[in-house]
Enzyme design. Sequence first.
Site, mmCIF file in Angstrom:
data_model
loop_
_atom_site.group_PDB
_atom_site.id
_atom_site.type_symbol
_atom_site.label_atom_id
_atom_site.label_comp_id
_atom_site.label_asym_id
_atom_site.label_seq_id
_atom_site.Cartn_x
_atom_site.Cartn_y
_atom_site.Cartn_z
ATOM 1 N N CYS A 1 0.837 -1.205 0.000
ATOM 2 C CA CYS A 1 0.000 0.000 0.000
ATOM 3 C C CYS A 1 0.873 1.257 0.000
ATOM 4 O O CYS A 1 1.547 1.533 -0.976
ATOM 5 C CB CYS A 1 -0.975 -0.047 1.172
ATOM 6 S SG CYS A 1 -2.408 1.056 0.985
ATOM 7 N N HIS B 1 -2.897 -6.014 1.358
ATOM 8 C CA HIS B 1 -2.247 -6.088 2.668
ATOM 9 C C HIS B 1 -2.119 -7.530 3.168
ATOM 10 O O HIS B 1 -2.997 -8.030 3.876
ATOM 11 C CB HIS B 1 -3.053 -5.289 3.696
ATOM 12 C CG HIS B 1 -2.981 -3.809 3.514
ATOM 13 N ND1 HIS B 1 -2.065 -3.025 4.173
ATOM 14 C CD2 HIS B 1 -3.717 -2.972 2.749
ATOM 15 C CE1 HIS B 1 -2.232 -1.758 3.828
ATOM 16 N NE2 HIS B 1 -3.230 -1.702 2.962
ATOM 17 N N GLU C 1 -0.240 -8.512 5.506
ATOM 18 C CA GLU C 1 -0.059 -8.483 6.966
ATOM 19 C C GLU C 1 -1.391 -8.494 7.718
ATOM 20 O O GLU C 1 -1.421 -8.754 8.929
ATOM 21 C CB GLU C 1 0.770 -7.262 7.385
ATOM 22 C CG GLU C 1 0.088 -5.918 7.292
ATOM 23 C CD GLU C 1 0.096 -5.304 5.909
ATOM 24 O OE1 GLU C 1 -0.234 -4.109 5.797
ATOM 25 O OE2 GLU C 1 0.438 -6.018 4.928
#
Length: 227
Positions: A88, A197, A199
Amino acid sequence: MSAARVGIVTFPGTLDDQDAARAVHLVGAEPVPLWHADHDLKGVDAVFLPGGFSYGDYLRCGAISRFAPLMEELIPAARAGLPVLGTCNGFQILCEAHLLPGALTRNASLHYVCRDQRVRIEQASTAWTSSFTPGQEITLPVKHGEGRYVASTETLAELEADGRVVVRYVDGNPNGSMNDIAGIRNEAGNVVGLMPHPEHAVEELVGAPSTDGRGFFTSILQKLVNA
């Protein structure tokens, strides 16, 4: 495995550094905090640039972060082969730093998009995607207002011809990115940037998309352990 150390960079406005650190920890590596104003990479084996709104996204997303003191150390280290992943805002910073080609611009819809997104792993030969198989489809969260990947016709042709498109959107393009590009790599394959994302997709506790993002972190751990 605990000897593998992954630096997590925090800029003013970074939001996902703690999520990234937890993801690194969950796969058995050691997350190492890196502060934007420092000139020290602390001898880490790899670096993660998390998402957020670094420096308030003034000028352009990632434009000020590119000149942070820590980047003076990170840019030459990445060009020398240090594995780096930017997600991002981290992807935006990598493009602004010219570690990756192209740019991330306003979503074609001009609306902020936050949803679970299906993507396809196009390249499993990078330091960050070796745990996947080419063509594997996974689901990752996206949350951005300026995630439309754009590049010149020549750059797009080069990325496609050289197999440098790492992740591609499927089942709908959330931002209008050219060629449905969700993530790319540099020529050497050690630097990867993507808008989704991973994560945020490492624990079953959060529900769908469950642990689809964990492969990015197991990939770098395997790379470092086997180096």
